[in-house]
Design an enzyme around this catalytic site. Structure first.
Site, short mmCIF file in Angstrom:
data_model
loop_
_atom_site.label_atom_id
_atom_site.label_comp_id
_atom_site.label_asym_id
_atom_site.label_seq_id
_atom_site.Cartn_x
_atom_site.Cartn_y
_atom_site.Cartn_z
N HIS A 47 -19.87 -11.97 35.45
CA HIS A 47 -20.51 -13.58 35.26
C HIS A 47 -19.21 -14.12 34.21
O HIS A 47 -19.11 -14.17 33.62
CB HIS A 47 -22.13 -13.92 34.50
CG HIS A 47 -22.20 -15.30 35.08
ND1 HIS A 47 -23.07 -16.01 35.10
CD2 HIS A 47 -21.20 -16.20 34.66
CE1 HIS A 47 -23.47 -17.10 34.67
NE2 HIS A 47 -22.60 -17.59 34.81
N GLU A 74 -21.13 -14.25 39.47
CA GLU A 74 -21.74 -15.42 39.39
C GLU A 74 -20.83 -15.91 38.54
O GLU A 74 -19.80 -15.87 37.83
CB GLU A 74 -22.89 -14.52 38.50
CG GLU A 74 -23.78 -13.54 38.96
CD GLU A 74 -25.06 -13.41 38.23
OE1 GLU A 74 -25.82 -13.19 38.76
OE2 GLU A 74 -24.54 -13.98 36.72
N HIS A 194 -32.65 -12.25 34.88
CA HIS A 194 -32.88 -13.23 33.77
C HIS A 194 -33.69 -13.14 32.76
O HIS A 194 -34.82 -12.56 33.35
CB HIS A 194 -32.16 -14.57 33.78
CG HIS A 194 -31.99 -15.67 32.77
ND1 HIS A 194 -30.73 -15.38 32.20
CD2 HIS A 194 -32.78 -15.94 31.38
CE1 HIS A 194 -30.31 -15.95 30.84
NE2 HIS A 194 -31.58 -15.88 30.61
#
Length: 241
Positions: A47, A74, A194
């Protein structure tokens, strides 16, 4: 109770954070990705953020050469990020509505307000053969909006589940079950991530119908400090079976 064939993608941002804290190239994120794949993980997630505070854009390019499992990038689809993804052509791009200064991802897309923009970006990635996923909260109308964007998959933002589960409230899974059922009806693939951890991943996987992939970074790398990286990857794989 469902039985999924759920894949584990390991987010290696935290390894890059450790490297950057000292300068140099130790620990090496490319070597880490090679090892994690050899330990049995089904994919590598990164990410990169605009300030490159952990994963750098060059890391994304370097990893392209060694990730032979699924490669998931991401990020917020701003111009530089879009260019990077089109250059690297990962297996999957996961679009996340990060605010510039956010410490970590903290909300899913408003797929109604941003529908036109998401539709445009998703179409561009799909034209280039890249599977698309968008980060969403467990809200039914946001799943319906996601379907309208043309995305291949959604990634369920699981912080609220993890928080409630940690408090002993297993009913925190219920909104996720509802949106997963809708996503299945709409033909959307389901990813999740998450705050998923060794403590809660088995329960989540068993209760979410059609879960295809989880992306886990912070917890997995933290657990590896105590238990060892290869061992922890194996532990996740066992819980996902």
């Amino acid at each position: 109770m469902t039985h999924n064939n759920c894949k584990l993608s390991v987010n290696i941002n935290k390894i890059a954070t450790l490297r950057n804290s000292r300068g140099g190239n130790t620990p090496n994120v490319v070597e880490a990705a090679k090892r994690i794949q050899s330990f049995g993980a089904h994919g590598i997630t990164i990410h990169p953020r605009p300030d490159e505070r952990h994963i750098k854009y060059q890391d994304a390019r370097d990893l392209k050469e060694v990730v032979y499992t699924e490669y998931n990038i991401e990020g917020n689809p701003q111009h530089n990020f879009i260019d990077l993804v089109l250059e690297c052509k990962p297996t999957q791009v996961t679009l996340v509505p990060d605010a510039v200064g956010a410490l970590t991802s903290n909300a899913g897309w408003d797929t109604i307000t941003h529908q036109a923009y998401l539709k445009e970006v998703i179409a561009e990635f799909q034209r280039n053969g890249i599977r698309t996923s968008i980060f969403v909260d467990p809200v039914l109308k946001m799943i319906e909006g996601a379907k309208e964007t043309g995305t291949d998959r959604i990634e369920l933002y699981t912080e609220s589940f993890a928080h409630e589960y940690g408090l002993g409230n297993k009913d925190g899974i219920l909104p996720y079950v509802d949106v997963a059922k809708l996503a299945n009806e709409l033909g959307l693939g389901i990813n999740a991530g998450h705050d998923l951890s060794l403590d809660n991943i088995e329960f989540f996987n068993q209760n979410i119908p059609g879960l295809l992939e989880v992306s886990i970074g912070h917890a997995l790398i933290s657990e590896s400090l105590y238990l060892g990286l290869e061992n922890v990857v194996q532990m996740y794989l066992q819980k996902l079976r």
